[in-house]
Each structure stands twice: as C-alpha cells, then as structure tokens.
Scaffold this active site. Structure first.
Site, PDB file in Angstrom:
ATOM      1  N   ARG A  18      65.298  -9.030  51.047  1.00  0.00           N
ATOM      2  CA  ARG A  18      66.222  -8.643  52.018  1.00  0.00           C
ATOM      3  C   ARG A  18      67.604  -9.348  52.927  1.00  0.00           C
ATOM      4  NH1 ARG A  18      64.340  -2.810  54.059  1.00  0.00           N
ATOM      5  NH2 ARG A  18      62.306  -3.247  53.716  1.00  0.00           N
ATOM      6  N   GLY A 144      54.571   4.474  57.750  1.00  0.00           N
ATOM      7  CA  GLY A 144      53.747   5.393  57.257  1.00  0.00           C
ATOM      8  C   GLY A 144      52.907   6.191  59.216  1.00  0.00           C
TER       9      GLY A 144
HETATM   10  C1  UD1 Z   1      54.317  -1.428  56.189  1.00  0.00           C
HETATM   11  C2  UD1 Z   1      52.823  -0.240  56.250  1.00  0.00           C
HETATM   12  C3  UD1 Z   1      53.119   0.969  56.572  1.00  0.00           C
HETATM   13  C4  UD1 Z   1      54.136   0.515  58.305  1.00  0.00           C
HETATM   14  C5  UD1 Z   1      54.481  -0.990  58.565  1.00  0.00           C
HETATM   15  C6  UD1 Z   1      55.072  -0.789  59.772  1.00  0.00           C
HETATM   16  C7  UD1 Z   1      51.219  -0.725  54.436  1.00  0.00           C
HETATM   17  C8  UD1 Z   1      50.437  -0.020  53.338  1.00  0.00           C
HETATM   18  N1  UD1 Z   1      51.654  -0.191  55.248  1.00  0.00           N
HETATM   19  O1  UD1 Z   1      54.603  -0.751  55.456  1.00  0.00           O
HETATM   20  O2  UD1 Z   1      52.082   1.755  57.372  1.00  0.00           O
HETATM   21  O3  UD1 Z   1      54.599   1.779  58.887  1.00  0.00           O
HETATM   22  O4  UD1 Z   1      54.537  -1.560  57.640  1.00  0.00           O
HETATM   23  O5  UD1 Z   1      56.239  -2.192  59.834  1.00  0.00           O
HETATM   24  O6  UD1 Z   1      50.597  -1.541  54.840  1.00  0.00           O
HETATM   25  N2  UD1 Z   1      52.439  -8.042  52.618  1.00  0.00           N
HETATM   26  C9  UD1 Z   1      52.247  -9.305  51.537  1.00  0.00           C
HETATM   27  N3  UD1 Z   1      51.377  -9.021  50.653  1.00  0.00           N
HETATM   28  C10 UD1 Z   1      52.127  -7.895  50.158  1.00  0.00           C
HETATM   29  C11 UD1 Z   1      52.423  -6.900  50.952  1.00  0.00           C
HETATM   30  C12 UD1 Z   1      52.862  -7.003  51.778  1.00  0.00           C
HETATM   31  O7  UD1 Z   1      52.066 -10.657  52.330  1.00  0.00           O
HETATM   32  O8  UD1 Z   1      51.433  -7.548  48.489  1.00  0.00           O
HETATM   33  C13 UD1 Z   1      53.139  -8.659  53.794  1.00  0.00           C
HETATM   34  C14 UD1 Z   1      54.597  -8.309  53.827  1.00  0.00           C
HETATM   35  O9  UD1 Z   1      54.795  -9.653  53.973  1.00  0.00           O
HETATM   36  C15 UD1 Z   1      54.718  -7.572  55.146  1.00  0.00           C
HETATM   37  C16 UD1 Z   1      53.604  -6.790  55.041  1.00  0.00           C
HETATM   38  O10 UD1 Z   1      52.622  -7.355  54.716  1.00  0.00           O
HETATM   39  O11 UD1 Z   1      55.035  -8.448  56.154  1.00  0.00           O
HETATM   40  C17 UD1 Z   1      53.990  -5.538  55.348  1.00  0.00           C
HETATM   41  O12 UD1 Z   1      54.360  -5.517  53.896  1.00  0.00           O
HETATM   42  P1  UD1 Z   1      55.923  -4.641  53.607  1.00  0.00           P
HETATM   43  O13 UD1 Z   1      56.085  -3.916  52.432  1.00  0.00           O
HETATM   44  O14 UD1 Z   1      57.359  -4.368  54.197  1.00  0.00           O
HETATM   45  O15 UD1 Z   1      54.972  -3.073  54.022  1.00  0.00           O
HETATM   46  P2  UD1 Z   1      56.435  -1.877  54.586  1.00  0.00           P
HETATM   47  O16 UD1 Z   1      56.850  -0.382  53.430  1.00  0.00           O
HETATM   48  O17 UD1 Z   1      56.940  -1.947  55.995  1.00  0.00           O
END
Ligand code: UD1
Ligand code: CA
Length: 451
Positions: A18, A144
């Site tokens: 994004r 979350g």
């Molecule tokens: C996440 C939280 C949510 C919280 C929010 C706050 C989880 C499941 N959810 O949601 O509860 O309120 O952040 O901003 O944890 N990432 C990886 N690898 C992956 C997936 C994610 O490195 O396979 C990293 C992303 O780069 C990012 C972070 O983890 O920096 C969070 O991932 P994202 O998909 O943005 O989670 P949210 O849906 O925002």
C-alpha cells in the site's frame, strides 16, 4: 538482582504494497531515519540484549539497514508470508538459544519508545507468561481487539474474525508483545491457522497461554506511539507526531524555536545551549549546532557542524561536510559543501563554497564562487587566515590563497596567491588596484597601531 537478558524480534517481512513504492516499507523515512531504524533504536540495547530482524525474500537492503543501525542484529528470511506467528518463528534459531525476555515488535511502528519496552517487560519479572501492548483506538476498525474479563486478558480477536459485539471494543492490540523465554516456544508452537485468513496469528498466543494456566497481561499506551505505517498518508502522520516530539525535546533542552511547527528536525540533531532557530528551517540528518548559534529563516542544513555563536542564513544552504567554526557568519543565498570555515570567517552574500578550507577571520565577498569542478574532478580551494576575497571573484581550484591576501573584486584566480599578496584580474586591473591599495593602506595603519 541480575538484569534479565532479552531478545527482540522485529517483524519486517511485509511487502508494504500500500506504500506503492519500490522501496521496502520499513526503509521509508520518518525524521530522516528509516522506520526500521526508529524501532531498532528503541529496542533494548547493550549487554544481555540480542536483536533479530525477520525480513522478506529479496530484501537485502533491509538487512543492510538493520546492521547499519545495530551491528549485532541477526537477520532471518521469512520465505512465505503465512502470518505474524509464522514470521516470529522464522527467527526460531535465535529464540531457541534462549533469553529471559522475548520481545516481538513490528518494523512499521516507528513511534514506539524504549520506556514502553521496559514497561512491557516488567510483568514478566513477576511471573506473567506474556504481555500485550494495548491502546484505545479512536477508530478500532482493522485492529485486533483485546477481550478482557475484568482486568484479565483472555483473548485477542482479529477484526475479520470478531463478532459485532466484539467489534465494539476499542481497546486494541498494538502488535508489540513480550514473552517469558521459558514458555515462549511452547506457546508459539501451538499456534494454528484456523481463522478467516488461514494465517498463523501471533495474537492467538493469549488464549493458548490461558489454556496452559499461564498469565497474560495488558500494558496500555497512547495511540500515537503505536501508529502502524501502511500508506504514505500514515507516513506523513507519523512524521507529524515525530516532529512534534523532536521539537518538544529540543525546547526542553533549552533551544528557542520561534515557530516550532514550521521547523523540521532530524532524529539525531544535536544542540548546544541557547541555540535559536527562526521559522521555516529544515534540518536533515547529522547536524550539530553549537552554543549560542542562530539559524535564520529558510535555511536548509544537512550533515553539518555549526560552531558556537555562529549565524546561518536567512536562506543558507549547508550541505554535507560543512564545518563552521565559532562565530562564523553565513548569510543569504550562500551554499557551503564539504568545507571548513574557521572561527570568525564570513561569507555573507550569494556564494558557493565547495571543497574549501577558509582560514579564521577571512572575508568572502558577495558572489564569490569556488570553481571546484573542472568537468572531470573536484579540486580544493585553500584560503589562509585573515584574507579578503573581493566580490564576484571566481577561485578556480585547485588554488591556494595565502593568509592576509587580497583578491580584487571580479577576479578570476587560477594561480596560487602568496601570503599578504594582492591579486587582481588583469582586464580591470587599474580599478581593482585602487581598491587593493586602499586595503593595503588600512592594513598597514592597523599594523602600525599594534606596533
Ligand atoms: C496486526 C495484529 C493486530 C493488531 C495490528 C496492529 C496479528 C495477527 N494482528 O494486524 O492484532 O491490532 O497488527 O497494527 O498479529 N508480517 C510478517 N510476516 C507475515 C505477516 C506479517 O513479517 O507473514 C509483519 C508485517 O510486515 C507487519 C506486521 O508483521 O510489519 C503485522 O502484519 P500485518 O499484516 O500488518 O498485521 P495487521 O493486520 O495490521
Ligand atoms: Ca499492519
């Protein structure tokens, strides 16, 4: 009491689609530092601390940035993005080596502070298995939700999986968690992917810990500290929050910011005492400003050192490697690059000084240009102390102007000028020589007085 050891795992494997940019998301800057650098600087540092960064495939630049900021950082590649718990376990090897406290944080939350990490760790000392950082969201959509029973945290429900009732909860998961190292892997290994997105959610650790009879605790912070950056608009919001913080810190340290909201600082700007910054000044990385210096409006300063009681601007541009001694005056429309100006030197109007050394108390007249580039290479201009360079002179580098030398206005200097010599451009020699003679006479008078 011995201090508890820690391992911080920073999740930075996201694509950041994004942001609509070819730059990996966590490398975007806030206050001239990458999002990742802010997080790494806030994370526990020093003896007994370790740090791991989980990066996406093809994100070597992220690994490089991590090591630049924290040379001790280990990096782990998450090959497939299967969720936050899966990302954490990409660093399994580092986790398995053991630490008293494990901290998990997202690489895109640059406003997090060191104090918050300490607050999160505190309950672990008292026997909690994990701590979650929570905040009251103005608009909780997408976050979350922290589901509480009294002050006990029982679960975190992702927005997509939450019921209508649960979606009314405004206490949200910031994404930062701390685990007790003794039980962390046991909990993490139990996390499955039975949810609407089919991802391994780190947040499921809460319910699992509860089922194991362990304690999960919430520590609250304000929304500004945990803003996650997903878009350029959010990047700009974070910049706003960060700038407000930097200005506040500067003013608390005694810097006078006349119109703070118009002044942009970098995270590493260093100030002496009694510095004044006028409205509309932009300061980039690597700038230090000495006691009593004044930065006038509309100046732009990057990687420069400014001495005590110096005066810069209005409309000055200091580029990388500008080193100004005490009481140096740089006036309007003067650009300085990779140059040292010793104490009391002045360049007050319309000049370019690049790759130069300017001696103490030397006066650089209006319109003086160091011609540092011959189309192929950069060359140095060295000007001694107490010299006078007349207006509109071109100093064609490499060239040396001796101490106390006088350069007639409009001169094009291509050969070295010895100490105390006069040099003037030939075509207008007579006019210039008049000026040079007067200068000489005054100098002589001054000298005689001293005798
Ligand atoms: C996440 C939280 C949510 C919280 C929010 C706050 C989880 C499941 N959810 O949601 O509860 O309120 O952040 O901003 O944890 N990432 C990886 N690898 C992956 C997936 C994610 O490195 O396979 C990293 C992303 O780069 C990012 C972070 O983890 O920096 C969070 O991932 P994202 O998909 O943005 O989670 P949210 O849906 O925002
Ligand atoms: Ca996010």
């Amino acid at each position: 009491m011995t201090a508890r050891s820690s391992l911080t795992v920073v999740l930075a494997a996201g694509e950041g689609t994004r942001m609509r940019s070819s730059l990996p998301k966590v490398l975007h800057p806030v206050a001239n530092q990458s999002l990742l650098a802010h997080v790494l600087r806030a994370a526990p540092n020093g003896p007994g601390t370790r740090l791991a960064v989980v990066i996406g495939p093809d994100h070597q630049a992220v690994a490089d940035e991590a090591r630049k900021v924290r040379p001790d950082a280990e990096t782990f590649v998450q090959r497939e993005r299967l969720g936050t718990a899966h990302a954490v376990l990409a660093a399994r090897e580092a986790i398995a080596r053991g630490a008293d406290d494990l901290l998990f944080v997202f690489g895109d939350t640059p406003l997090i502070t060191a104090e918050t990490f300490e607050r999160l760790r505190a309950p672990l000392k008292n026997g909690a298995a994990l701590t979650v950082l929570g905040f009251r969201a103005a608009d909780p959509t997408g976050y979350g939700r922290l589901l509480m029973q009294g002050d006990r945290l029982v679960a975190i429900r992702e927005h997509a999986d939450a019921s209508a009732e649960e979606r009314k909860v405004t206490l949200c998961n910031a994404g930062v968690m701390a685990f007790d190292g003794k039980t962390a892997l046991k909990i993490l290994d139990k996390i499955g992917n039975a949810n609407s997105k089919g991802e391994y959610y780190l947040v499921d650790a809460v319910t699992i810990a509860r089922d194991m009879g362990l304690e999960a605790v919430v520590i609250e912070t304000n929304e500004d500290e945990v803003r996650g950056i997903n878009t350029k608009a959010q990047l700009a919001e974070a910049e706003g929050v960060m700038q407000a913080r930097l200005r506040k810190v500067a003013m608390e340290a005694g810097v006078t910011l006349i119109a703070p909201e118009t002044i942009f600082l970098a995270a590493d700007t260093a100030f002496g005492k009694d510095v004044t910054i006028e409205p509309f000044v932009v300061i980039g990385p690597g700038v230090s400003i000495g006691d009593g210096a004044v930065i006038h409006s509309f100046s732009h300063i990057v990687q420069s050192t400014i001495g005590k009681n110096a005066s810069v601007g209005p409309y000055a541009r200091l580029r990388p490697g500008a080193t100004l001694g005490d009481s140096v005056h740089i006036g309007n429309f003067v650009e300085i690059k990779a140059s040292v100006l010793e104490a009391g030197a002045k360049a007050n109007h319309l000049s370019y000084i690049g790759d130069a050394e300017v001696g103490a108390n030397t006066n650089i007249g209006a319109g003086t240009i160091t011609c540092n580039y011959d189309g192929f290479f950069k060359h140095k201009t060295i000007i001694g102390t107490g010299a006078f360079v007349g207006t509109n002179s071109s100093l064609v580098a490499p060239v040396k102007i001796g101490a106390g030398a006088y350069i007639g206005s409009g001169s094009v200097i291509t050969k070295d000028v010895p100490d105390d010599a006069m040099a003037v451009e030939r075509s207008q020699q007579s006019t210039r020589e008049g000026g040079a003679k007067r200068y000489r006479e005054i100098k002589m008078k001054q000298k005689n007085k001293q005798l």
